[in-house]
Write an enzyme that holds these catalytic residues in place. Structure first.
Site, PDB file in Angstrom:
ATOM      1  N   GLU A  39      -3.235   1.792   0.684  1.00 19.53           N
ATOM      2  CA  GLU A  39      -3.076   0.530  -0.043  1.00 19.53           C
ATOM      3  C   GLU A  39      -2.957  -0.704   0.842  1.00 19.53           C
ATOM      4  O   GLU A  39      -3.155  -1.812   0.353  1.00 19.53           O
ATOM      5  CB  GLU A  39      -1.873   0.607  -0.982  1.00 19.53           C
ATOM      6  CG  GLU A  39      -0.533   0.521  -0.312  1.00 19.53           C
ATOM      7  CD  GLU A  39       0.474  -0.291  -1.139  1.00 19.53           C
ATOM      8  OE1 GLU A  39       0.104  -0.829  -2.189  1.00 19.53           O
ATOM      9  OE2 GLU A  39       1.613  -0.389  -0.697  1.00 19.53           O
ATOM     10  N   ASN A  40      -2.651  -0.537   2.126  1.00 16.24           N
ATOM     11  CA  ASN A  40      -2.551  -1.687   3.030  1.00 16.24           C
ATOM     12  C   ASN A  40      -3.613  -1.647   4.125  1.00 16.24           C
ATOM     13  O   ASN A  40      -3.474  -2.302   5.157  1.00 16.24           O
ATOM     14  CB  ASN A  40      -1.166  -1.723   3.690  1.00 16.24           C
ATOM     15  CG  ASN A  40      -0.035  -1.812   2.697  1.00 16.24           C
ATOM     16  OD1 ASN A  40       0.798  -0.907   2.603  1.00 16.24           O
ATOM     17  ND2 ASN A  40       0.006  -2.881   1.922  1.00 16.24           N
ATOM     18  N   HIS A  68      -0.116  -2.761  -3.946  1.00 10.95           N
ATOM     19  CA  HIS A  68      -1.129  -3.677  -3.395  1.00 10.95           C
ATOM     20  C   HIS A  68      -2.551  -3.174  -3.629  1.00 10.95           C
ATOM     21  O   HIS A  68      -3.489  -3.611  -2.946  1.00 10.95           O
ATOM     22  CB  HIS A  68      -0.897  -3.875  -1.894  1.00 10.95           C
ATOM     23  CG  HIS A  68       0.357  -4.614  -1.565  1.00 10.95           C
ATOM     24  ND1 HIS A  68       0.639  -5.877  -2.036  1.00 10.95           N
ATOM     25  CD2 HIS A  68       1.441  -4.252  -0.828  1.00 10.95           C
ATOM     26  CE1 HIS A  68       1.817  -6.269  -1.593  1.00 10.95           C
ATOM     27  NE2 HIS A  68       2.326  -5.302  -0.857  1.00 10.95           N
ATOM     28  N   HIS A 153       5.904   5.665  -5.201  1.00  8.52           N
ATOM     29  CA  HIS A 153       5.738   4.448  -4.406  1.00  8.52           C
ATOM     30  C   HIS A 153       6.800   3.459  -4.879  1.00  8.52           C
ATOM     31  O   HIS A 153       6.639   2.785  -5.899  1.00  8.52           O
ATOM     32  CB  HIS A 153       4.325   3.899  -4.621  1.00  8.52           C
ATOM     33  CG  HIS A 153       3.888   2.921  -3.584  1.00  8.52           C
ATOM     34  ND1 HIS A 153       3.493   3.293  -2.311  1.00  8.52           N
ATOM     35  CD2 HIS A 153       3.782   1.568  -3.623  1.00  8.52           C
ATOM     36  CE1 HIS A 153       3.143   2.229  -1.619  1.00  8.52           C
ATOM     37  NE2 HIS A 153       3.324   1.161  -2.394  1.00  8.52           N
ATOM     38  N   HIS A 178       6.004   3.250   0.472  1.00  5.55           N
ATOM     39  CA  HIS A 178       6.191   1.824   0.174  1.00  5.55           C
ATOM     40  C   HIS A 178       7.099   1.115   1.163  1.00  5.55           C
ATOM     41  O   HIS A 178       6.820  -0.039   1.516  1.00  5.55           O
ATOM     42  CB  HIS A 178       6.712   1.590  -1.244  1.00  5.55           C
ATOM     43  CG  HIS A 178       6.934   0.143  -1.576  1.00  5.55           C
ATOM     44  ND1 HIS A 178       5.895  -0.772  -1.620  1.00  5.55           N
ATOM     45  CD2 HIS A 178       8.070  -0.563  -1.870  1.00  5.55           C
ATOM     46  CE1 HIS A 178       6.381  -1.971  -1.935  1.00  5.55           C
ATOM     47  NE2 HIS A 178       7.691  -1.871  -2.086  1.00  5.55           N
ATOM     48  N   HIS A 180       7.635   1.813   4.309  1.00  4.29           N
ATOM     49  CA  HIS A 180       6.993   1.826   5.629  1.00  4.29           C
ATOM     50  C   HIS A 180       7.871   2.347   6.752  1.00  4.29           C
ATOM     51  O   HIS A 180       7.487   2.258   7.918  1.00  4.29           O
ATOM     52  CB  HIS A 180       6.464   0.435   6.009  1.00  4.29           C
ATOM     53  CG  HIS A 180       5.318  -0.037   5.167  1.00  4.29           C
ATOM     54  ND1 HIS A 180       4.520  -1.106   5.523  1.00  4.29           N
ATOM     55  CD2 HIS A 180       4.820   0.415   3.985  1.00  4.29           C
ATOM     56  CE1 HIS A 180       3.587  -1.295   4.600  1.00  4.29           C
ATOM     57  NE2 HIS A 180       3.765  -0.370   3.650  1.00  4.29           N
TER      58      HIS A 180
END
Length: 277
Positions: A39-40, A68, A153, A178, A180
């Site tokens: 997602e990133n 995201h 998440h 989520h 990180h």
């Protein structure tokens, strides 16, 4: 069977490291199935069809996303068509794509992958617990799927832990993403479900959750933005988890974290082959 999951890919250095290292890691880990969170991956927000294709070519079976997911609008038609790309299942009805699927794995086995967004400290979405129960209501571990993975998440560790204990024995793995930052609570719960509150990100940890430090510091200390968040570009740590299950039941018998490269202390699973230098 063995399933490997790598956490949120943040920016170019992380995705390029995964393109390069995943084929050898998959082999050394003896992975039957690999899932990554993308997602990133594109400039720190969202993912593109080109990145998806490169991840598939490197040995990824399924890509999940998160809050995201729509960071790159070009992914919308891909999300609507590509079954191997998932978005959280508790988006409103009519949102392109899907939040769960059952996929073929080695040896004719089947893996169910499911992702949900948490409700605590997150943008309002459908009730995460109701959506997960609905997705699993007709699914039985060992009958309909040989391995069931649930990615929560979410911000709150308590919410993630609640999912772990709620689903213990009904799924093979509940893991969080989520935040990180990899947590040190990799374990197998009483009913046979592997659990970790957050598997961490694939990204440069000489950063603030994967972003270059200056802008987050500015926003925290001055209470106003000076520019955009930009992914850090130093050497990435690739963080994830490997879970092995009993083929007869689908329940976990072994789980260990993975941390390769970058700033973090390394962690390589004890039952894996050595990773080539």
């Amino acid at each position: 069977m063995r399933v490997v999951y790598f956490g949120d890919i943040v920016g170019r250095s992380a995705r390029e490291a995964l393109y390069d290292k995943l084929p050898a890691m998959r082999q050394a880990l003896g992975a039957d199935f690999v899932v990554v969170n993308g997602e990133n991956a594109a400039k720190g927000f969202g993912i593109t069809a080109d990145i998806c294709e490169k991840l598939y070519n490197a040995g990824t079976d399924v890509i999940v996303t998160g809050n995201h997911v729509w960071g790159q609008r070009e992914i919308i038609p891909t999300m609507a068509q590509e079954k191997r790309l998932l978005r959280p299942l508790n988006f409103p009805p009519g949102t392109p794509g899907r939040g769960a699927g059952i996929f073929p794995a080695a040896g004719g086995r089947k893996v169910m992958v499911l992702q949900v967004l948490g409700n605590v400290f997150m943008e309002p979405m459908g009730d995460c617990f109701v959506h997960v129960e609905h997705a699993l209501k007709d699914i039985r571990l060992g009958r309909d799927a040989d391995f069931i993975m649930v990615d929560v998440h979410a911000e709150a560790t308590s919410e993630k832990m609640t999912f772990g204990h709620l689903l213990d024995g009904r799924v093979s793995m509940v893991v969080g993403t989520h935040t990180h930052v990899p947590t040190a609570d990799t374990m197998i719960l009483a009913g046979g479900t592997a659990y970790q509150s957050d598997v961490g990100m694939c990204g440069d940890y000489d950063s603030i959750i994967g972003m270059q430090k200056e802008e987050p510091i500015q926003r925290f200390t001055k209470k106003m933005p000076a520019g955009r968040f930009v992914p850090a570009l130093g050497e990435a740590s690739l963080c994830g988890i490997v879970v092995e299950t009993d083929d007869a039941t689908g329940r976990a018998v072994w789980a260990e974290p993975i941390r390769v490269g970058g700033k973090l202390s390394p962690a390589w699973p004890s039952r894996a082959e050595a990773l080539p230098a």
